[in-house]
Design a protein around this motif. Sequence first.
Motif, PDB file in Angstrom:
ATOM      1  N   MET A   1       0.883  -0.983  -0.067  1.00  0.00           N
ATOM      2  CA  MET A   1       0.015  -0.114   0.077  1.00  0.00           C
ATOM      3  C   MET A   1       0.844   1.050  -0.019  1.00  0.00           C
ATOM      4  O   MET A   1       0.630   2.205  -0.738  1.00  0.00           O
ATOM      5  N   TYR A   2       1.971   1.332   0.743  1.00  0.00           N
ATOM      6  CA  TYR A   2       2.761   2.444   0.933  1.00  0.00           C
ATOM      7  C   TYR A   2       3.970   2.454   0.025  1.00  0.00           C
ATOM      8  O   TYR A   2       5.059   3.169   0.245  1.00  0.00           O
ATOM      9  N   ARG A   3       4.098   1.685  -1.017  1.00  0.00           N
ATOM     10  CA  ARG A   3       5.116   1.244  -1.985  1.00  0.00           C
ATOM     11  C   ARG A   3       5.225   2.767  -2.579  1.00  0.00           C
ATOM     12  O   ARG A   3       6.314   3.095  -3.130  1.00  0.00           O
ATOM     13  N   PHE A   4       4.089   3.495  -2.883  1.00  0.00           N
ATOM     14  CA  PHE A   4       4.193   4.664  -3.910  1.00  0.00           C
ATOM     15  C   PHE A   4       5.266   5.769  -2.913  1.00  0.00           C
ATOM     16  O   PHE A   4       5.625   6.742  -3.494  1.00  0.00           O
ATOM     17  N   LEU A   5       5.602   5.560  -1.780  1.00  0.00           N
ATOM     18  CA  LEU A   5       6.563   6.428  -1.140  1.00  0.00           C
ATOM     19  C   LEU A   5       8.091   6.334  -1.764  1.00  0.00           C
ATOM     20  O   LEU A   5       8.893   7.062  -1.666  1.00  0.00           O
ATOM     21  N   LEU A   6       8.101   5.224  -2.562  1.00  0.00           N
ATOM     22  CA  LEU A   6       9.525   4.931  -2.997  1.00  0.00           C
ATOM     23  C   LEU A   6       9.741   5.554  -4.761  1.00  0.00           C
ATOM     24  O   LEU A   6      10.472   5.631  -5.297  1.00  0.00           O
ATOM     25  N   THR A   7       8.308   6.036  -4.993  1.00  0.00           N
ATOM     26  CA  THR A   7       8.480   7.026  -6.369  1.00  0.00           C
ATOM     27  C   THR A   7       9.058   8.083  -6.544  1.00  0.00           C
ATOM     28  O   THR A   7       9.278   8.798  -5.244  1.00  0.00           O
ATOM     29  N   PRO A   8       9.626   8.482  -7.538  1.00  0.00           N
ATOM     30  CA  PRO A   8      10.372   9.808  -7.631  1.00  0.00           C
ATOM     31  C   PRO A   8       9.554  10.833  -7.326  1.00  0.00           C
ATOM     32  O   PRO A   8      10.328  12.087  -6.579  1.00  0.00           O
ATOM     33  N   ARG A   9       8.131  10.993  -7.499  1.00  0.00           N
ATOM     34  CA  ARG A   9       7.442  11.974  -6.965  1.00  0.00           C
ATOM     35  C   ARG A   9       7.438  12.273  -5.543  1.00  0.00           C
ATOM     36  O   ARG A   9       7.674  13.222  -4.861  1.00  0.00           O
ATOM     37  N   TRP A  10       7.202  11.006  -4.819  1.00  0.00           N
ATOM     38  CA  TRP A  10       7.341  10.986  -3.423  1.00  0.00           C
ATOM     39  C   TRP A  10       8.720  11.327  -2.713  1.00  0.00           C
ATOM     40  O   TRP A  10       8.923  11.654  -1.671  1.00  0.00           O
ATOM     41  N   TRP A  11       9.643  10.781  -3.239  1.00  0.00           N
ATOM     42  CA  TRP A  11      11.131  11.292  -3.170  1.00  0.00           C
ATOM     43  C   TRP A  11      11.323  12.501  -3.043  1.00  0.00           C
ATOM     44  O   TRP A  11      12.042  13.173  -1.987  1.00  0.00           O
ATOM     45  N   GLY A  12      10.648  13.547  -4.079  1.00  0.00           N
ATOM     46  CA  GLY A  12      10.869  14.688  -4.007  1.00  0.00           C
ATOM     47  C   GLY A  12      10.060  15.360  -2.937  1.00  0.00           C
ATOM     48  O   GLY A  12      10.675  16.403  -2.181  1.00  0.00           O
ATOM     49  N   ILE A  13       8.986  14.816  -2.605  1.00  0.00           N
ATOM     50  CA  ILE A  13       8.390  15.540  -1.469  1.00  0.00           C
ATOM     51  C   ILE A  13       8.775  15.251  -0.178  1.00  0.00           C
ATOM     52  O   ILE A  13       8.955  16.003   0.621  1.00  0.00           O
ATOM     53  N   ASN A  14       9.159  13.998  -0.054  1.00  0.00           N
ATOM     54  CA  ASN A  14       9.963  13.742   1.132  1.00  0.00           C
ATOM     55  C   ASN A  14      11.102  14.438   1.441  1.00  0.00           C
ATOM     56  O   ASN A  14      11.520  14.710   2.518  1.00  0.00           O
ATOM     57  N   VAL A  15      12.003  14.627   0.178  1.00  0.00           N
ATOM     58  CA  VAL A  15      13.423  15.440   0.786  1.00  0.00           C
ATOM     59  C   VAL A  15      12.966  17.088   1.121  1.00  0.00           C
ATOM     60  O   VAL A  15      13.680  17.288   1.813  1.00  0.00           O
ATOM     61  N   PHE A  16      11.926  17.480   0.410  1.00  0.00           N
ATOM     62  CA  PHE A  16      11.369  18.669   0.647  1.00  0.00           C
ATOM     63  C   PHE A  16      11.156  18.873   2.081  1.00  0.00           C
ATOM     64  O   PHE A  16      11.585  19.802   2.713  1.00  0.00           O
ATOM     65  N   VAL A  17      10.341  17.800   2.450  1.00  0.00           N
ATOM     66  CA  VAL A  17       9.643  18.120   3.898  1.00  0.00           C
ATOM     67  C   VAL A  17      10.945  17.864   4.968  1.00  0.00           C
ATOM     68  O   VAL A  17      11.075  18.662   5.953  1.00  0.00           O
ATOM     69  N   LEU A  18      11.885  16.940   4.562  1.00  0.00           N
ATOM     70  CA  LEU A  18      12.960  16.510   5.522  1.00  0.00           C
ATOM     71  C   LEU A  18      13.967  17.904   5.439  1.00  0.00           C
ATOM     72  O   LEU A  18      14.655  18.189   6.565  1.00  0.00           O
ATOM     73  N   LEU A  19      14.119  18.813   4.470  1.00  0.00           N
ATOM     74  CA  LEU A  19      14.912  20.008   4.371  1.00  0.00           C
ATOM     75  C   LEU A  19      14.083  21.201   5.151  1.00  0.00           C
ATOM     76  O   LEU A  19      14.690  21.942   5.827  1.00  0.00           O
ATOM     77  N   ALA A  20      12.722  21.294   4.772  1.00  0.00           N
ATOM     78  CA  ALA A  20      11.757  22.576   5.193  1.00  0.00           C
ATOM     79  C   ALA A  20      11.712  22.496   6.640  1.00  0.00           C
ATOM     80  O   ALA A  20      11.747  23.464   7.395  1.00  0.00           O
ATOM     81  N   ILE A  21      11.356  21.251   7.270  1.00  0.00           N
ATOM     82  CA  ILE A  21      11.259  21.361   8.923  1.00  0.00           C
ATOM     83  C   ILE A  21      12.281  21.660   9.652  1.00  0.00           C
ATOM     84  O   ILE A  21      12.116  22.879  10.396  1.00  0.00           O
ATOM     85  N   PRO A  22      13.570  21.147   9.437  1.00  0.00           N
ATOM     86  CA  PRO A  22      14.767  21.858  10.029  1.00  0.00           C
ATOM     87  C   PRO A  22      15.201  23.192   9.802  1.00  0.00           C
ATOM     88  O   PRO A  22      15.642  23.874  10.653  1.00  0.00           O
ATOM     89  N   PHE A  23      14.735  23.682   8.679  1.00  0.00           N
ATOM     90  CA  PHE A  23      15.091  24.974   8.144  1.00  0.00           C
ATOM     91  C   PHE A  23      14.097  25.912   8.966  1.00  0.00           C
ATOM     92  O   PHE A  23      14.465  27.077   9.401  1.00  0.00           O
ATOM     93  N   CYS A  24      12.827  25.643   9.221  1.00  0.00           N
ATOM     94  CA  CYS A  24      11.995  26.402   9.812  1.00  0.00           C
ATOM     95  C   CYS A  24      11.958  26.379  11.209  1.00  0.00           C
ATOM     96  O   CYS A  24      12.047  27.601  11.931  1.00  0.00           O
ATOM     97  N   ILE A  25      12.614  25.405  11.754  1.00  0.00           N
ATOM     98  CA  ILE A  25      13.006  25.243  13.161  1.00  0.00           C
ATOM     99  C   ILE A  25      13.968  26.289  13.444  1.00  0.00           C
ATOM    100  O   ILE A  25      14.359  27.002  14.543  1.00  0.00           O
ATOM    101  N   TYR A  26      15.322  26.110  12.731  1.00  0.00           N
ATOM    102  CA  TYR A  26      16.336  26.903  12.661  1.00  0.00           C
ATOM    103  C   TYR A  26      16.040  28.338  12.582  1.00  0.00           C
ATOM    104  O   TYR A  26      16.214  29.239  13.659  1.00  0.00           O
ATOM    105  N   MET A  27      14.962  28.776  11.725  1.00  0.00           N
ATOM    106  CA  MET A  27      14.870  30.245  11.547  1.00  0.00           C
ATOM    107  C   MET A  27      14.037  30.807  12.649  1.00  0.00           C
ATOM    108  O   MET A  27      14.206  31.879  13.262  1.00  0.00           O
ATOM    109  N   GLY A  28      13.181  29.980  13.256  1.00  0.00           N
ATOM    110  CA  GLY A  28      12.481  30.180  14.334  1.00  0.00           C
ATOM    111  C   GLY A  28      13.073  30.355  15.786  1.00  0.00           C
ATOM    112  O   GLY A  28      12.987  31.271  16.378  1.00  0.00           O
ATOM    113  N   SER A  29      14.167  29.466  15.818  1.00  0.00           N
ATOM    114  CA  SER A  29      15.080  29.291  16.875  1.00  0.00           C
ATOM    115  C   SER A  29      15.989  30.783  17.002  1.00  0.00           C
ATOM    116  O   SER A  29      16.340  31.524  17.853  1.00  0.00           O
ATOM    117  N   TRP A  30      16.449  31.137  15.657  1.00  0.00           N
ATOM    118  CA  TRP A  30      16.973  32.512  15.366  1.00  0.00           C
ATOM    119  C   TRP A  30      16.449  33.567  15.813  1.00  0.00           C
ATOM    120  O   TRP A  30      16.953  34.552  16.319  1.00  0.00           O
TER     121      TRP A  30
END
Length: 266
Positions: free
Chosen positions: A1-30
């Motif tokens: 059911m969750y094999r779609f997470l390995l598709t290129p589209r979801w790889w892009g979404i996951n990478v964006f999320v993994l980068l966006a969350i730390p960036f937002c936390i860093y900017m908020g902390s700053w």
Amino acid sequence: MYRFLLTPRWWGINVFVLLAIPFCIYMGSWQLSRFEERMDTHRDAGARSDPDERGAARPLDDLLPVTKATSGEQATATGRYTDQFLVPGRTLDDRDGFYVLTLLRTDSGRSLPVVRGWLPGTADAAKAPAPPTGEITVTGALQASETPGSNGVAATSGLPTGQTGAISAASLVNLVPYDLYDGWVTLNEGDAGMSAVPAGLAADTGLDLKAFQNLGYTGEWFVFAGFVVFMWFRLLRREVETLRDAELGLAPDETPAEPSPSLTAP
């Protein structure tokens, strides 16, 4: 059911999320650190302006140039009083009056503007006490030069002879023929019966709009981080529902039909 997470589209979404969350936390902390820095600066400046929190006085040259860290510090200087000016349009305890500003000529050849005290009423040279004669050592709070036209400081042009609108080397350089320190001192105790002028806070050290903007930006960045997580879960849920509908042979956004009441058993 969750094999779609390995598709290129979801790889892009996951990478964006993994980068966006730390960036937002860093900017908020700053932004939060900027707010805390302003709070600390405000407390330190307030402590230096409090007569009960005064530290040991240091030689003037050790505190120059005047910065947010040195503004309000106790400074000492030795010299002889020379020219005297009045600074009109100054209030103290909600009363209108003027400062008595006297230049202290030091051994370095430069002169230090010293606010000897405040007097009520209209600026009048006849009311201002004459400065002490001979060599004298002054002790008071070091202040940064004022800028004419800012924070209610009057412009120097247009004032009578013997008066200045701002306490700064730039304003006094045309009134005296010698070099001046870029800063001034207000005496801890008024001279000759005048009221002492309390030290003001350095520029950009108060809890102004900028400080609370930093606090507001802190909340915004953490909200952005939460929104990214929320949208990821929403996309994930929608993808799962789409795949489930496809397995049931339904078109997108189509829900299974409810059985007809006439076909149900009595």
